[in-house]
Write an enzyme that holds these catalytic residues in place. Structure first.
Site, PDB file in Angstrom:
ATOM      1  CD  GLU B  79      51.091  24.854  63.165  1.00 19.63           C
ATOM      2  OE1 GLU B  79      50.088  25.600  63.273  1.00 19.63           O
ATOM      3  OE2 GLU B  79      51.197  23.770  63.780  1.00 19.63           O
ATOM      4  CG  HIS B 148      50.050  12.725  60.081  1.00 19.82           C
ATOM      5  ND1 HIS B 148      48.723  12.443  60.298  1.00 19.82           N
ATOM      6  CD2 HIS B 148      50.463  13.416  61.170  1.00 19.82           C
ATOM      7  CE1 HIS B 148      48.358  12.926  61.472  1.00 19.82           C
ATOM      8  NE2 HIS B 148      49.383  13.525  62.020  1.00 19.82           N
TER       9      HIS B 148
HETATM   10  C1  LIG Z   1      47.953  22.737  62.747  1.00 18.99           C
HETATM   11  C2  LIG Z   1      48.547  21.585  63.438  1.00 18.99           C
HETATM   12  N1  LIG Z   1      49.752  21.704  64.026  1.00 18.99           N
HETATM   13  C3  LIG Z   1      50.326  20.635  64.636  1.00 18.99           C
HETATM   14  C4  LIG Z   1      49.701  19.432  64.682  1.00 18.99           C
HETATM   15  C5  LIG Z   1      50.361  18.233  65.349  1.00 18.99           C
HETATM   16  N2  LIG Z   1      49.702  17.904  66.600  1.00 18.99           N
HETATM   17  C6  LIG Z   1      48.713  16.994  66.645  1.00 18.99           C
HETATM   18  S1  LIG Z   1      48.017  16.878  68.154  1.00 18.99           S
HETATM   19  C7  LIG Z   1      49.060  18.048  68.793  1.00 18.99           C
HETATM   20  C8  LIG Z   1      48.919  18.452  70.225  1.00 18.99           C
HETATM   21  C9  LIG Z   1      47.591  19.050  70.511  1.00 18.99           C
HETATM   22  O1  LIG Z   1      47.458  19.313  71.867  1.00 18.99           O
HETATM   23  P1  LIG Z   1      46.103  19.846  72.483  1.00 18.99           P
HETATM   24  O2  LIG Z   1      45.534  20.905  71.628  1.00 18.99           O
HETATM   25  O3  LIG Z   1      46.355  20.165  73.887  1.00 18.99           O
HETATM   26  O4  LIG Z   1      45.112  18.604  72.350  1.00 18.99           O
HETATM   27  P2  LIG Z   1      45.226  17.173  73.045  1.00 18.99           P
HETATM   28  O5  LIG Z   1      46.005  16.305  72.116  1.00 18.99           O
HETATM   29  O6  LIG Z   1      45.880  17.333  74.350  1.00 18.99           O
HETATM   30  O7  LIG Z   1      43.835  16.673  73.161  1.00 18.99           O
HETATM   31  C10 LIG Z   1      49.946  18.499  67.810  1.00 18.99           C
HETATM   32  C11 LIG Z   1      50.995  19.495  68.028  1.00 18.99           C
HETATM   33  C12 LIG Z   1      48.434  19.354  64.047  1.00 18.99           C
HETATM   34  N3  LIG Z   1      47.719  18.208  64.047  1.00 18.99           N
HETATM   35  N4  LIG Z   1      47.883  20.422  63.440  1.00 18.99           N
END
Ligand SMILES: Cc1ncc(C[n+]2csc(CCOP(=O)(O)OP(=O)(O)O)c2C)c(N)n1
Ligand SMILES: [Mg+2]
Lengths: 412, 356
Positions: B79, B148
């Site tokens: 972000e 959320h």
């Molecule tokens: C700081 C933050 N930004 C955005 C999100 C929303 N979000 C939750 S999971 C996710 C994807 C994460 O992907 P990755 O790090 O590859 O982990 P995976 O879900 O594949 O295990 C996002 C964008 C969040 N939880 N926290």
């Protein structure tokens, strides 16, 4: 200079979108057994080939080969298999519970079970893991009661988190499982801090941090590597590269141009890139990193190369952004299937035993769910007591929160 | 049409001859971005999952397909990084419209917003500025748990140099977003996610009535704007003024209906710069004021509103100003409806305010 082309942006795109035929033949997958296993006091620079390569132990004939074979006894292998199968059965059940309206949300780790399960078998229970929402296998492999995990998912009267957290955001100090945050990346540097705490005190505990491929883009990732390197913290920094971050492929986090493990070297940390669907490779790499940490040699970065076989969460529909058959085409297979075949190849296991074990774990999960549902679900039955929602904001309740608690009580 | 809105003052639409379709809030936001992408080649959209996928709430659906990869694309999950990039692009002369997937995840970008976006014009004496729009879903009512559900507006209203906008219906959402994109200052645009698909009166047991049944879902397809800094009286009344924004506008209307109190409900729409005239005119008339927001109470925007009403209307006030807010705790998953400030709490505040 006049003839130079106009500048343009590069916006990375995944190779396959819905409707495309999946073909992973371009993926460079080294043979099992070829990666050398350096001594634990190797310099970061010398791990370059390991960071750009792929440590694999299980070969095409399902044998364990090469220097990274951890040579586990049969009982350990069976324990690993069972914990992975239990994790998958648990995920399936909780996913369905969400679909039945018993809770608001759920996240599976299907296809990635080897990561959490193998690692928790290497680490000691008083080492602290700083997991993301996809390492439920740590709790399961350590025998944390399934009923309590479910109570958390249901936010019910027996929820150890008192209904405060979204499903799957477990916490258990007793089981070396740090409270999960929903905010990505934040816990990577905290893992380093925990490890620094152990070093400061002269203890022998280590820590393990987890971060997703997508989340490596967060600043916290870089903070963690910097601190780990500067203070030589006894920590294992795991990057779980399951190829996807919700709808964004790993290239959006810069994982196509250089593997995530290679980030380590610039920080003077060894980097290992590991076949994350190979239980033995995960075990061995973790063991190497843990030995290093305990020998006061500092941190290791491990990229666990795996694949998120299902949707991001119950709120997601991956068919909107990747081909439905992509998961099936993943060339590194399925961790449970591969360990199962290895045990069969060793002549100590059979498909019939595998089926029986499957029935057993499904039954175990079913019985636990029945038990947990006696304590209520998010939609029905017993709930945590409402007054507790005002507890633990601070150690002692200040006057203004007390007043708010009273106001709410007067309303009902 | 849900009952409380029968008293809504009709939107002042300059809808000329165009056929006016019904849109929910997501469609209205999408339409605003669509219109602005078409109108201004300097407008571009980026954020986590907003490209091919169209955003986790589908607000940018179809925009990448229509305008190409360069105009609407996914960013790495950082972000701070994506706001920093938006500031740089904005300073270059573009108008980035960025999405922070949930307001709860905006904190890594706080430094970029507070120390950089907000102050760039000031510290360079007008030499540089960055006209970015930061869209982000906020607020509860969806069992999203503490990561959320948060309402973060006060963290930004406190920062000199940022504008803060919160729509409560599809018509305003589109018109305000267009104004935000055209504005030369950084604008924080918080979207009450509980209202994305339908209005919500704060009573989860009530059957959901879709936006299509609501007068403010009549959203012109083309360009129009709703000016920043202008509140809207959504229910006229004599007995007490209710100040609300976002989802709480609907809760306030429902509370007015349930209580029978002759409340005047003002939808603030823009928190900074605030429409102080609309507030003072109403409070001078009613002599009473109830402030409603979902965010935690301590140092919430209600505290600012309360102070302003006291400063501007002290001699007209006939009762203490009331605040109905979220409790000073994180948003607890199991206690969605105990936490969410619903109509019952607003009704009680209305009664206290009129001395009933
Ligand atoms: C700081 C933050 N930004 C955005 C999100 C929303 N979000 C939750 S999971 C996710 C994807 C994460 O992907 P990755 O790090 O590859 O982990 P995976 O879900 O594949 O295990 C996002 C964008 C969040 N939880 N926290
Ligand atoms: Mg991922």
């Amino acid at each position: 200079m006049k003839n130079s082309p106009a500048l343009s942006l590069r916006i990375p795109e995944p190779r396959f979108r819905p409707g495309d035929t999946v073909d992973f033949s371009n993926l460079n997958i080294p043979e099992a057994g070829v990666a050398p296993r350096p001594p634990i006091d190797v310099s970061a620079k010398e791990t370059r080939d390991l960071a750009y390569g792929l440590i694999r132990v299980l070969d095409k004939e399902d044998r364990a080969v090469g220097a990274w074979d951890p040579k586990l006894d049969i009982a350990m292998l069976k324990r690993g298999l069972e914990a992975m199968m239990l994790t998958r059965a648990y995920d399936d059940r909780m996913y369905r519970a969400q679909r039945q309206g018993k809770t608001s949300f759920y996240m599976k780790c299907t296809g990635e079970e080897a990561v959490a399960v193998a690692q928790s078998m290497v680490l000691h229970r008083d080492d602290m893991c700083f997991p993301t929402y996809r390492q439920q296998g740590i709790l399961i492999a350590r025998g944390y009661p399934l009923v309590d995990m479910m109570n958390q998912v249901y936010s019910n009267a027996a929820d150890p988190m008192k209904g405060r957290q979204l499903p799957v955001m477990y916490s258990s100090k007793d089981y070396g499982f740090f409270s999960i945050s929903g905010n990505l990346g934040t816990q990577f540097s905290q893992a380093v801090g925990w490890a620094m705490g152990s070093a400061y005190k002269g203890d022998d505990k280590i820590a393990a941090g987890y971060i997703g491929d997508g989340s490596t883009a967060e600043g916290d990732f870089h903070h963690a590597l910097t601190f780990a390197s500067v203070y030589r913290a006894p920590v294992i920094l795991n990057i779980v590269n399951n190829q996807w971050a919700i709808s964004s492929f790993h290239g959006i986090a810069g994982g196509e141009d250089a593997p995530f493990a290679s980030r380590a070297i610039g920080y003077n940390l060894p980097g290992l890139r590991v076949d994350g669907n190979d239980f033995l490779a995960v075990y061995a790499a973790t063991q190497w990193a843990a030995e290093r940490a305990r020998a006061n040699l500092g941190a290791t970065v491990i990229e666990l190369f795996t694949y998120r076989a299902e949707g991001h969460s119950t709120s997601d529909d991956p068919a909107r952004y990747r081909p439905a058959e992509e998961a099936k085409g993943w060339p590194l297979g399925d961790p449970i299937e591969r360990l199962n075949r290895h045990l069969i190849a060793l002549g100590v296991w059979s498909d019939a035993e595998q089926d029986a074990l499957h029935k057993e774990v499904v039954e175990e999960v079913r019985a636990a769910a029945k038990e947990a549902e006696k304590n209520g679900t998010l939609s029905e039955g017993k709930r945590p007591s409402v007054e507790t929602m005002f507890d633990d904001v601070y150690k002692e309740q200040p006057w203004h929160i007390r007043r708010q608690a009273e106001e709410l009580a007067a309303l009902s | 049409m849900s009952a409380p809105w029968s008293e809504v003052i009709d939107p002042d639409m300059d809808a000329d001859t165009e056929v006016i379709p019904r849109m929910n809030m997501i469609q209205a936001l999408n339409s605003a971005m669509d219109v602005m992408l078409a109108k201004d080649p300097n407008v571009l959209i980026f954020g986590e999952d907003v490209g091919y996928f169209g955003g986790v709430f589908r607000a940018t659906e179809g925009l990448q397909k229509k305008y190409g990869l360069n105009r609407c694309f996914d960013t790495p999950i950082t972000e701070s990084g994506l706001i920093g990039a938006a500031i740089g692009m904005g300073a270059y002369g573009l108008r980035p419209v960025v999405e922070i997937q949930f307001a709860d995840y905006i904190y890594p970008a706080y430094d970029q917003l507070v120390s950089e976006a907000a102050r760039l014009r000031y510290r360079s004496a007008g030499d540089f500025w960055a006209p970015l729009t930061v869209r982000s879903p906020y607020g509860g009512g969806i069992f999203g748990g503490q990561t959320h559900s948060q309402s973060v507006e006060a963290l930004f209203t406190h920062v000199a140099g940022l504008k803060v906008v919160i729509p409560s219906n599809p018509y305003d959402a589109k018109g305000l977003l267009i104004s935000a994109i055209e504005d030369d200052d950084p604008v924080m645009f918080f979207e009450p996610k509980r209202l994305y698909n339908a209005p919500f009166d704060g009573r989860p047991e009530t059957q959901v009535v879709p936006w299509a049944k609501h007068p403010l879902s009549a959203v012109p397809q083309g360009y129009y704007n709703v000016p920043l800094g202008k509140a809207k009286t959504v229910r006229a009344g004599e007995a007490v003024t209710v100040l609300a924004y976002g989802a709480m506008v609907h809760v306030a209307l429902q509370a007015a209906l349930e209580s029978g109190v002759d409340a005047e409900v003002i939808d603030l729409r823009t928190l900074v710069p605030l429409d102080i005239d609309a507030i003072t005119q109403s409070v001078e008339k009613t002599g009473r004021c109830v402030i409603v927001h979902e965010a935690t109470r301590t140092s919430g925007f209600g505290a600012e509103l309360s102070a302003l009403v006291q400063e501007h209307c002290f001699y007209h006030l006939e009762a203490p100003i009331e605040r109905v807010t979220g409790w000073d705790t994180p948003y607890p998953h199991a206690f969605e409806w105990e936490y969410f400030p619903g109509p019952a709490r607003v009704v009680a505040a209305l009664r206290r305010a009129i001395g009933a």
